[in-house]
Design an enzyme around this catalytic site. Structure first.
Site, PDB file in Angstrom:
ATOM      1  CG  ASP A  18       1.809  24.001 -58.868  1.00  0.00           C
ATOM      2  OD1 ASP A  18       0.612  24.464 -59.635  1.00  0.00           O
ATOM      3  OD2 ASP A  18       2.420  23.063 -59.232  1.00  0.00           O
ATOM      4  CB  ALA A  19       2.520  28.951 -54.291  1.00  0.00           C
ATOM      5  CD  GLU A  20      -1.984  32.705 -56.673  1.00  0.00           C
ATOM      6  OE1 GLU A  20      -2.846  33.722 -56.614  1.00  0.00           O
ATOM      7  OE2 GLU A  20      -1.521  32.450 -57.945  1.00  0.00           O
ATOM      8  CG  ASP A  22       0.145  23.442 -52.777  1.00  0.00           C
ATOM      9  OD1 ASP A  22      -0.571  22.938 -53.140  1.00  0.00           O
ATOM     10  OD2 ASP A  22       1.493  23.550 -52.940  1.00  0.00           O
ATOM     11  CD  GLU A  98     -14.114   7.211 -77.103  1.00  0.00           C
ATOM     12  OE1 GLU A  98     -13.459   6.588 -76.187  1.00  0.00           O
ATOM     13  OE2 GLU A  98     -15.338   7.270 -77.170  1.00  0.00           O
ATOM     14  CE  LYS A 100      -7.796  -1.282 -76.395  1.00  0.00           C
ATOM     15  NZ  LYS A 100      -6.911  -1.490 -75.317  1.00  0.00           N
ATOM     16  CG  ASP A 102      -1.448   0.070 -72.139  1.00  0.00           C
ATOM     17  OD1 ASP A 102      -2.431  -0.956 -71.834  1.00  0.00           O
ATOM     18  OD2 ASP A 102      -0.259  -0.313 -72.398  1.00  0.00           O
ATOM     19  CE1 TYR A 208     -14.488   2.861 -71.560  1.00  0.00           C
ATOM     20  CE2 TYR A 208     -12.136   3.633 -71.286  1.00  0.00           C
ATOM     21  CZ  TYR A 208     -13.264   2.751 -71.089  1.00  0.00           C
ATOM     22  OH  TYR A 208     -12.878   1.430 -70.413  1.00  0.00           O
ATOM     23  CE  LYS A 296      -5.089  -4.062 -78.318  1.00  0.00           C
ATOM     24  NZ  LYS A 296      -4.397  -4.902 -77.525  1.00  0.00           N
ATOM     25  CB  CYS A 388      28.577 -14.136 -56.491  1.00  0.00           C
ATOM     26  SG  CYS A 388      28.160 -12.694 -56.456  1.00  0.00           S
ATOM     27  CB  CYS A 391      31.163 -11.476 -53.167  1.00  0.00           C
ATOM     28  SG  CYS A 391      29.847 -12.842 -53.240  1.00  0.00           S
ATOM     29  CB  CYS A 406      25.292 -14.264 -54.955  1.00  0.00           C
ATOM     30  SG  CYS A 406      26.538 -14.120 -53.774  1.00  0.00           S
ATOM     31  CB  CYS A 411      27.078 -11.087 -51.617  1.00  0.00           C
ATOM     32  SG  CYS A 411      27.293 -10.376 -53.344  1.00  0.00           S
TER      33      CYS A 411
END
Ligand code: IVH
Length: 648
Positions: A18-20, A22, A98, A100, A102, A208, A296, A388, A391, A406, A411
């Site tokens: 990641d450093a390289e 970046d 495939e 599914k 969400d 897809y 499903k 409440c 309080c 409340c 409060c």
């Protein structure tokens, strides 16, 4: 950089750290800064370039994005297969299975290898242009190679579970509502008006479907998935070819059992007939293809006992009942609590303490109670407390509202929120009194009430983190200045439910002092414009609450503006008459019409009610006209208005 982007975000197989990455990105930015003429729209640095927008433009899809029929069990899956077999009359066929995902579906259009347009599904025929936001999805290439001059990729925009959970945790600390599930958060994030927010949500995209001119490109769906992959799109590596329904069902079962080890939410498996010629033969019903089905998965549910119901008070003062559950293991997670949302929900469930309930975990870590499966032997009903739990302030549930709140402004549960609102721009305008400062002041006990703001000292402020003398003095000066804010702002600042800027202005102008408002009964309050029974009740309850009474007294001692001159409307032919404006008038702007009505002694309000005398309707008048007609309010045009004023 493009190659590394692809390796990291699409293939999940980075070759550099990641450093390289970046560092290279920084280098590219520097080069581009030195040579702005070389910056192209599809440069990896240009993913977040768009400015915030006002809204989204609607765009028609090349062909409808319809949904899928569902199969809820093995039998229904086999029924689907039987229909396919019958319709294909003996031809051999196979399926592509495939996951599914969400999330929400999106269509991305490419021209000359470049991403040009991205559209949400919308109603299936027309969606919204979210190109700027889609560009921030790193798995979606801005540029692809290949021989297709124009094509469209459809796929699913999702949010990884870990990003979703982090987002909700962040929102919780910021006092924002949580997203219910990764799908909602992906959808919300894609529709942000500010692309940099979408970028921060780190959405992902799985392709897809590959279309050219609105039609599938290859002769086999499997091949088009391979092609998409070659072009640089992310195609789910778990997708599989299944020669028959037996293997298809086995795949479904396998994926269901591995569901919890996936980094994203899936709610099933999509099976598609592989051959495009056969897809064409099978065709579509009105809402779904006959060549595909969504298998499903059942929701992940377990039974357990509700040991207790506790009430939590949120930052806005809303009381939320939370069920304490006998801990139960649901697909990898121990669940011990479930939110019950509000009183109505508990009634709807007919839930009592001691009952056995069915718990469902759907995406989010916060599970929900589906229903009572067995009533407890010594079941106890739940009652929303009248005071409440934090309080002991009054708890009120406004008419038509699900939440009980409340209403003590001070409060401790809602104090930070109250103070932030009080100090906000457009309210008491105490510059510098933001999140960081208020958090510290409340956490260190320096503010226990809004009124304590006026007792803060320089010494106190100097004890805070990173607070220099200069800024502290500035804040004190801003506090001092807020003492002269006019009455409507003070009223707004109190945080009375349903009393915002406009209502506060009307109240101040009708009663002329905070004391008059405080002492008015509900009938008197309703003599003010736009104040109905609900608002009147909220105001009266607020001033009846003893903590709030004390707050008002302390603010009075602090020297705030409790009085205001009542600004009397001009006298004229329209005195006592209330108008609402709608549509475009032939010669006047709304502002002009309003000014003329007011100069003639009339009043102009925003919405049509029984108190409205005239609706002034111009061209393209909409719902206000319908409402006026329903209420029997007289409708006039511009000419008739001028007649009333006495111009003609
Ligand atoms: S195919 C006609 N494939 O499920 C083709 N859809 O109810 C329709 N979805 O709106 C879409 N993963 O948002 C297809 N691998 C996948 C999918 C998928 C998720 C969603 C999609 C669609 C809904 C269908």
């Amino acid at each position: 950089m493009r190659r590394h982007e692809h390796l990291y975000y699409v293939l999940d197989q980075p070759e550099i750290s990641d450093a390289e990455y970046d560092a290279s990105m920084r280098r590219l930015r520097e080069l581009e800064a030195e040579h702005p003429e070389l910056v192209t729209a599809d440069s990896p640095t240009q993913r977040v370039g768009g400015k915030p927008r006002e809204g989204f433009v609607k765009v028609r899809h090349s062909s409808a994005m319809l949904s899928l029929d569902n199969a809820l069990n093995e039998g229904e899956l086999r029924d689907f297969d039987r229909r396919v077999r019958d319709l294909l009359a003996g031809e051999p066929y196979q399926y592509v299975a495939e996951l599914k995902l969400d999330g929400l579906s999106m269509a991305a259009h490419y021209e000359d290898g470049r991403l040009r347009l991205a559209i949400t599904r919308g109603d299936g025929r027309v969606g919204e242009d979210v190109t700027e936001n889609a560009r921030t999805i790193r798995a979606l290439p801005l540029r692809v190679s290949g021989k297709l001059p124009r094509f469209e990729v459809r796929g699913e925009v999702i949010m990884l579970t870990k990003n979703f959970q982090q987002l909700n945790a962040d929102r919780e600390t910021q006092g924002l509502p949580r997203y219910a599930n990764p799908r909602n958060s992906a959808a919300g994030s894609l529709r942000m008006l500010e692309p940099s927010i979408t970028a921060s949500r780190q959405l992902d995209f799985f392709a897809y479907l590959l279309l050219v001119d609105g039609k599938p490109y290859s002769m086999s769906h499997w091949e088009s998935l391979l092609l998409l992959q070659e072009m640089g799109f992310k195609v789910n590596p778990k997708n599989r070819c299944c020669p028959d329904v037996g293997e298809l069902f086995a795949f479904c079962q396998e994926m269901e059992s591995r569901r919890d080890s996936l980094p994203y939410e899936i709610d099933g498996v999509v099976a598609k007939v592989d051959s495009i010629a056969q897809q064409d033969n099978l065709g579509w019903t009105a809402k779904a293809p006959r060549w595909a089905i969504a298998f499903k998965f059942p929701a992940r549910q377990e039974e357990t006992v509700v040991d207790n119901i506790e009430v939590q008070v949120g930052r806005t003062g809303a009381l939320t009942p939370v069920a304490h559950l006998r801990p139960v293991f649901i697909s990898g997670v121990t669940v011990a609590r479930a939110t019950l949302h509000n009183e109505d929900e508990i009634q709807r469930l007919d839930l009592h303490i001691g009952d056995t309930v069915l718990i469902e975990r759907s995406g989010d870590v916060i599970p929900k109670v589906v229903r009572v499966t067995r009533q407890g032997g010594e079941r106890r009903p739940f009652q929303m407390p009248k005071l409440c739990p934090v309080c002991e302030g009054d708890v009120v549930r406004a008419e038509g509202e699900a939440a009980s709140r409340c209403i003590n402004s001070n409060c401790p549960a809602r104090l930070k929120e109250t103070i932030l609102h009080y100090a906000a721009r457009g309210v008491m305008d105490i510059d510098g009194m933001g999140d960081v400062l208020v958090n510290q002041l409340v956490d260190r006990g320096m503010l226990k009430s809004v009124a304590d703001i006026y007792q803060l000292t320089l010494e106190q402020l100097l004890q805070l983190d990173r607070m220099g003398k200069k800024s502290a003095e500035k804040i004190l000066a801003n506090i001092q200045r807020s003492r002269s804010q006019p009455l409507p702002r003070v009223l707004n600042g109190l945080g009375i439910s349903f009393v915002g800027e406009r209502t506060a202005q009307i109240l101040a102008n009708t009663f002329g002092s905070l004391d008059e408002i405080e002492q008015a009964d509900e009938a008197a309050l309703q003599t003010a414009d736009e104040v109905g029974p609900k608002v009147a009740e909220s105001i009266r309850r607020f001033f009846h609450e003893h903590h709030n009474k004390e707050l008002v007294e302390r603010l009075r001692e602090a020297g705030l503006q409790f009085m205001q001159e009542i600004h009397k409307p001009a006298e004229g032919p329209l005195t006592g008459k209330t108008f609402v404006l709608t549509g475009t008038l032939p010669t006047m702007t709304r502002e002009e019409a309003k000014a003329r009505i007011e100069a003639a002694g009339g009043k102009v309000t925003d919405s049509v009610s029984k108190k409205t005398h005239y609706l002034v309707a111009g061209e393209a008048a909409g719902s206000k006209l319908t409402k006026a007609q329903a209420l029997g309010v007289q409708v006039v045009d511009e000419a008739a208005l001028l007649n009333l004023i006495g111009v003609n």
